[in-house]
Motif scaffolding. Structure first.
Motif, PDB file in Angstrom:
ATOM      1  N   ASP A 257       0.746  -1.276   0.060  1.00 54.46           N
ATOM      2  CA  ASP A 257       0.088   0.057  -0.035  1.00 54.46           C
ATOM      3  C   ASP A 257       0.852   1.361   0.025  1.00 54.46           C
ATOM      4  O   ASP A 257       0.565   2.055  -0.737  1.00 54.46           O
ATOM      5  N   VAL A 258       2.094   1.494   0.891  1.00 52.60           N
ATOM      6  CA  VAL A 258       2.795   2.413   0.820  1.00 52.60           C
ATOM      7  C   VAL A 258       3.680   2.385  -0.408  1.00 52.60           C
ATOM      8  O   VAL A 258       3.638   3.694  -0.959  1.00 52.60           O
ATOM      9  N   ILE A 259       3.947   1.421  -1.045  1.00 47.49           N
ATOM     10  CA  ILE A 259       4.886   1.683  -2.233  1.00 47.49           C
ATOM     11  C   ILE A 259       3.955   2.141  -3.371  1.00 47.49           C
ATOM     12  O   ILE A 259       4.429   2.918  -4.056  1.00 47.49           O
ATOM     13  N   SER A 260       2.660   1.675  -3.385  1.00 50.41           N
ATOM     14  CA  SER A 260       1.789   2.103  -4.491  1.00 50.41           C
ATOM     15  C   SER A 260       1.455   3.685  -4.307  1.00 50.41           C
ATOM     16  O   SER A 260       1.224   4.479  -5.206  1.00 50.41           O
ATOM     17  N   GLU A 261       1.410   4.005  -3.025  1.00 49.74           N
ATOM     18  CA  GLU A 261       1.114   5.574  -2.779  1.00 49.74           C
ATOM     19  C   GLU A 261       2.468   6.184  -3.128  1.00 49.74           C
ATOM     20  O   GLU A 261       2.359   7.527  -3.727  1.00 49.74           O
ATOM     21  N   ASN A 262       3.540   5.882  -2.913  1.00 51.70           N
ATOM     22  CA  ASN A 262       4.712   6.406  -3.518  1.00 51.70           C
ATOM     23  C   ASN A 262       4.675   6.642  -4.984  1.00 51.70           C
ATOM     24  O   ASN A 262       5.272   7.592  -5.483  1.00 51.70           O
ATOM     25  N   ILE A 263       4.323   5.434  -5.742  1.00 56.06           N
ATOM     26  CA  ILE A 263       4.616   5.699  -7.191  1.00 56.06           C
ATOM     27  C   ILE A 263       3.229   6.378  -7.591  1.00 56.06           C
ATOM     28  O   ILE A 263       3.512   7.233  -8.549  1.00 56.06           O
TER      29      ILE A 263
ATOM     30  N   TYR B 153       6.166  16.122  -2.126  1.00 56.09           N
ATOM     31  CA  TYR B 153       5.745  14.701  -1.437  1.00 56.09           C
ATOM     32  C   TYR B 153       7.197  14.042  -1.038  1.00 56.09           C
ATOM     33  O   TYR B 153       8.065  14.050  -1.774  1.00 56.09           O
ATOM     34  N   ARG B 154       7.171  13.392   0.055  1.00 59.47           N
ATOM     35  CA  ARG B 154       8.302  12.637   0.430  1.00 59.47           C
ATOM     36  C   ARG B 154       8.008  11.148   0.448  1.00 59.47           C
ATOM     37  O   ARG B 154       6.769  10.731   0.857  1.00 59.47           O
TER      38      ARG B 154
ATOM     39  N   ASP C 119      12.113   7.393  -6.240  1.00 51.87           N
ATOM     40  CA  ASP C 119      12.838   6.660  -7.510  1.00 51.87           C
ATOM     41  C   ASP C 119      11.887   5.579  -8.075  1.00 51.87           C
ATOM     42  O   ASP C 119      11.695   4.513  -7.169  1.00 51.87           O
ATOM     43  N   LEU C 120      11.289   5.609  -9.301  1.00 46.96           N
ATOM     44  CA  LEU C 120      10.406   4.679  -9.774  1.00 46.96           C
ATOM     45  C   LEU C 120      11.021   3.480  -9.645  1.00 46.96           C
ATOM     46  O   LEU C 120      10.389   2.482  -9.412  1.00 46.96           O
ATOM     47  N   LEU C 121      12.188   2.948 -10.255  1.00 45.54           N
ATOM     48  CA  LEU C 121      13.006   1.813 -10.350  1.00 45.54           C
ATOM     49  C   LEU C 121      13.066   1.196  -8.940  1.00 45.54           C
ATOM     50  O   LEU C 121      12.525  -0.024  -8.626  1.00 45.54           O
ATOM     51  N   LYS C 122      13.295   1.872  -7.806  1.00 42.57           N
ATOM     52  CA  LYS C 122      13.378   1.416  -6.280  1.00 42.57           C
ATOM     53  C   LYS C 122      12.363   0.907  -5.991  1.00 42.57           C
ATOM     54  O   LYS C 122      11.806  -0.146  -5.290  1.00 42.57           O
ATOM     55  N   GLU C 123      11.172   1.839  -6.353  1.00 42.26           N
ATOM     56  CA  GLU C 123       9.642   1.541  -5.988  1.00 42.26           C
ATOM     57  C   GLU C 123       9.340  -0.088  -6.623  1.00 42.26           C
ATOM     58  O   GLU C 123       8.467  -0.633  -5.930  1.00 42.26           O
TER      59      GLU C 123
END
Length: 147
Positions: free
Chosen positions: A22-28, A42-43, A110-114
């Motif tokens: 859920d947190v990863i999808s929020e970051n993306i 956004y952080r 960083d989209l790759l890291k996420e």
């Protein structure tokens, strides 16, 4: 009922990895968010896991070898924290959030890291599903022994 403890451990892993996804999808979804409600970019957020029922191996072993019940085991999400790494500065003078020099502060996502973190969380989730199903199958076979 040791198999129930094992199922609870797998279930706690499932819950923790779901929160991580859920947190990863929020970051993306916020990879280009330059202004949040607070006015800042956004952080990136990360999930911190913690073992549930902290006991040493010796304590658990001695308690279970005497026939006592083991404490609730597994993992919990102890915190969702913001990544304090620096924000990215991108030159785009046409952007509404650009400063006087034309630079925009972009999120530190960083989209790759996420994507890699998401793949890892998905694989761990799948491993917990597999373990849960194996425990369930063993318990079912154990109950058939009495027939």
């Amino acid at each position: 009922m040791a198999f129930l403890n094992a199922m609870n451990i797998s279930a706690s892993g499932l819950t923790a990895q779901r929160a991580r996804l859920d947190v990863i999808s929020e970051n993306i979804s916020n990879v280009n968010t330059t202004r949040t409600e607070g006015g800042e970019p956004y952080r990136r957020r990360t999930v911190v896991f913690e073992p549930r029922g902290k006991s040493s191996f010796q304590e658990i072993f001695s308690r279970t070898s005497r026939g006592g019940a083991s404490n609730q085991r597994g993992v919990i999400v102890s915190e969702i924290k913001e990544d304090e790494s620096p924000l990215k500065s991108v030159y785009d003078p046409t952007h509404p959030d650009a400063d006087e020099n034309g630079y925009v502060m972009m999120p530190n996502v960083d989209l790759l890291k996420e994507t890699i973190d998401g793949m890892e969380a998905s694989r761990v989730y799948d491993a917990n599903v597999t373990a849960f199903n194996a425990i369930k199958a063993m318990a079912s076979k154990g109950l058939e022994v009495g027939k």
